[in-house]
Write a protein that holds these residues in place. Structure first.
Motif, short mmCIF file in Angstrom:
data_model
loop_
_atom_site.label_atom_id
_atom_site.label_comp_id
_atom_site.label_asym_id
_atom_site.label_seq_id
_atom_site.Cartn_x
_atom_site.Cartn_y
_atom_site.Cartn_z
N TYR A 58 0.78 -1.18 0.04
CA TYR A 58 0.19 0.23 -0.13
C TYR A 58 1.19 1.70 -0.14
O TYR A 58 0.43 2.13 -1.17
N GLY A 59 1.72 1.06 0.56
CA GLY A 59 2.73 2.63 0.72
C GLY A 59 3.20 2.83 -0.38
O GLY A 59 4.06 3.92 -0.75
N ALA A 60 3.56 1.53 -1.02
CA ALA A 60 4.26 1.67 -2.32
C ALA A 60 3.93 2.28 -3.64
O ALA A 60 4.31 3.40 -4.42
N LEU A 66 1.01 9.50 -6.44
CA LEU A 66 1.13 10.75 -6.73
C LEU A 66 1.32 12.02 -7.81
O LEU A 66 1.18 12.40 -7.81
N VAL A 67 2.51 10.23 -8.33
CA VAL A 67 3.09 11.45 -10.08
C VAL A 67 1.51 11.64 -11.09
O VAL A 67 1.00 12.46 -11.61
N ASP A 68 0.67 10.25 -11.05
CA ASP A 68 -0.85 10.01 -11.09
C ASP A 68 -1.50 11.40 -11.62
O ASP A 68 -2.47 11.70 -11.60
N PHE A 72 -5.30 14.69 -12.50
CA PHE A 72 -6.44 14.63 -12.76
C PHE A 72 -6.19 16.24 -12.09
O PHE A 72 -7.67 16.14 -11.07
N GLY A 73 -5.05 17.12 -11.36
CA GLY A 73 -6.21 18.05 -11.28
C GLY A 73 -5.02 18.56 -10.08
O GLY A 73 -4.91 20.09 -8.84
N TRP A 74 -4.27 17.64 -9.61
CA TRP A 74 -3.39 18.09 -7.83
C TRP A 74 -2.55 17.83 -8.08
O TRP A 74 -2.09 17.29 -8.53
N GLN A 75 -1.67 19.09 -7.03
CA GLN A 75 -0.56 19.77 -7.16
C GLN A 75 -0.25 19.30 -6.04
O GLN A 75 -0.83 20.06 -4.29
N ILE A 76 1.13 18.79 -5.75
CA ILE A 76 2.01 17.85 -4.62
C ILE A 76 3.29 18.20 -4.24
O ILE A 76 3.79 17.75 -4.67
N GLU A 77 3.19 19.71 -3.27
CA GLU A 77 3.91 20.02 -2.92
C GLU A 77 5.70 20.05 -2.33
O GLU A 77 4.85 19.08 -1.25
N GLY A 78 6.53 19.82 -2.68
CA GLY A 78 7.67 19.52 -1.66
C GLY A 78 7.03 17.49 -1.03
O GLY A 78 7.46 17.59 0.23
N VAL A 382 -4.63 5.62 -18.76
CA VAL A 382 -4.68 7.06 -19.90
C VAL A 382 -5.22 7.96 -19.47
O VAL A 382 -3.75 9.20 -20.08
N LEU A 383 -6.15 8.44 -18.47
CA LEU A 383 -5.76 10.16 -18.39
C LEU A 383 -4.58 10.02 -17.30
O LEU A 383 -3.89 11.46 -17.65
N ALA A 384 -3.85 9.47 -16.56
CA ALA A 384 -3.22 9.53 -15.82
C ALA A 384 -1.12 9.82 -17.46
O ALA A 384 -0.52 10.36 -16.87
N GLY A 385 -1.79 8.76 -18.65
CA GLY A 385 -0.37 9.34 -19.21
C GLY A 385 0.12 7.72 -18.87
O GLY A 385 1.92 7.53 -19.17
N ARG A 386 -0.54 6.63 -18.34
CA ARG A 386 0.67 5.68 -18.01
C ARG A 386 0.26 4.57 -18.74
O ARG A 386 -0.74 3.89 -18.97
#
Length: 451
Positions: A58-60, A66-68, A72-78, A382-386
């Motif tokens: 789960y942790g992995a 976090l990349v994907d 989907f519109g999420w920006q995760i800084e730091g 598909v949406l994540a570009g993976r």
């Protein structure tokens, strides 16, 4: 129902999943039960196996999520990862589960001895403290341990047991093995940032799984950056002054790594139990040999779980423990566990799930088969570009349309497989799946849409 001729009706050696279930159920049937465990209550699955491993899985997964999430519109800084936080939280939950297992047994009046137990005579068990007790029946449920191969410097490698207690994530790790444990930890360490090489003395991973599915995992793993070396063995492992290790593989140049892990199978824990004192028969791998009712060649001694080396899966051990307790101490007719058509999963990245025969096995056994497949890219990818495709495969008996195997590699494949396994076990046909309306949009709908 207690037999006053003995101290206990049942004495269980080993309190893992199978031993816990057997002891609890036997006590519920009215038996006077004691159980001994020299390490920790809960066994491999709870303490150093599938439960803490799944937490690491789960942790992995968050590494890719976090990349994907950005698409989907999420920006995760730091964002950053702290291995010690995850490790300590996992180990704390293991402590909680050990307490829960202990409480369950105590609530059923099972006497727990937290020490080693050895069979020293007919119906006789001697505890490490020196106390001698007798039992009408003895159950061996001591599980199995990681196999550590013989090579120069093998003592410098870890097994899956130690992987949960590392002080840090290795920058560079070599994992030996081609089975589910090796592939799961390869995925875990890769997602945590390690450079991973998986070394296998054979020419394929996950031999018991369908070829198309295991090949897909290999392709995806290579694409992620995991390195594979086949038909390769260790020549030596030598420690370096800086705490790393110098490793020489056959047909490869010497290299420096932070950690070496062996995941090359498991060995039944039968040494030092005193089984030879009463003539219990063992197999070639040291496993306790039992009949369909889990009885050994000694009439009052039974064995369940990994120590029998039948199917080394926790749910199987639990079922074997239940069947033993019901059959020996219950009032109903004795029954045996059906070891056929058992579903299983590999919690790799992405995971694999399977039930029934592979295409090759079905052709060898049935002759004529029909194979249906769905090879698709999950909507989230598909949406994540993976660029990562999933594969579902259904194997049917061409003579009667009966489904004899389902195999899949996809996000959440094990969750989908549990329901599909019921259908295969029940003997449903491809037509039964085709007649079921799909739930859209889901990955699971591919099960009823395969062509």
């Amino acid at each position: 129902m207690s037999d006053t001729e003995y101290d206990y009706d049942l004495f269980t050696i080993g309190i893992g999943s199978g031993g816990t279930r057997a002891s609890r159920v036997a006590a519920a049937h009215g038996a006077k039960v004691a159980a001994a465990e020299e390490y920790r209550v809960g066994g491999t699955c709870v303490i150093r196996g599938c439960v803490p491993k799944k937490m690491l899985v789960y942790g992995a997964h968050f590494a890719e999520d976090l990349v994907d999430a950005q698409k989907f519109g999420w920006q995760i800084e730091g964002k950053s990862f702290d291995w010690k936080v995850l490790r300590d939280n996992v180990l704390a939950d293991v402590d909680r589960l050990e307490g829960a297992y202990t409480e369950t047994l105590e609530n059923h009046d099972v006497t727990i001895f937290k020490e080693r137990a050895t069979i020293t005579g007919d119906h006789e068990i001697t505890l490490e403290s020196g106390r001698v007790v007798t039992a009408r029946y003895i159950l061996i449920a001591t599980g199995a341990r990681p196999r550590m191969p013989e090579c120069k410097g093998a003592e410098h490698a870890i097994s899956s047991n130690e992987a949960f207690h590392l002080d840090e994530v290795p920058k560079r790790i070599i994992i030996a093995g081609g089975g589910y444990i090796a592939n799961e930890f390869a995925g875990i360490f890769h997602e945590f940032g390690s450079k991973v090489t998986l070394v296998n003395r054979g020419d394929a991973i996950l031999r018991s799984y369908d070829e198309a599915v295991r090949d897909r995992l290999l392709q995806i793993s290579l694409m992620k950056g995991i390195e594979f070396k086949f038909n390769t063995i260790f020549e030596y492992i030598e420690p370096c002054d800086d705490g790393r290790y110098r490793v020489k593989l056959s047909d490869c140049e010497e290299e420096i790594v932070d950690l070496v892990m062996f995941a090359v199978g498991r060995v039944p824990n039968t040494e030092g139990l005193g089984l030879e004192n009463v003539g219990v028969e063992l197999g070639e791998n040291g496993e306790v040999k039992v009949d369909e009712f889990s009885k050994t060649n000694v009439d009052y001694i039974y064995a369940v779980g990994d120590v029998t080396d039948r199917v080394q899966l926790t749910p199987v051990a639990i079922r074997e423990g239940q069947a033993f307790a019901d059959s020996v101490f219950g009032e109903g007719k004795p029954y045996a566990v059906d070891h056929s058509c058992i579903a299983s999963a590999v919690f790799s990245h992405p995971p694999i799930a399977a039930v029934g025969m592979t295409e090759g096995e079905a052709k060898n056994k049935l002759g004529s088969v029909k194979v249906y497949q769905s090879d698709f890219r999950p909507m989230k990818n598909v949406l994540a570009g993976r660029n990562e495709r999933s594969l579902f495969k259904m194997v049917c008996d061409a003579g009667n349309d009966k489904i004899v195997g389902i195999h899949m590699i996809a996000p959440e494949a094990p969750e989908m497989m549990q329901a599909a396994a019921i259908a295969v076990k029940a003997g449903l046909t491809k037509a039964d799946f085709d007649a079921t309306t799909a739930i859209h949009p889901t990955m699971a709908e591919e099960l009823v849409l395969m062509k």
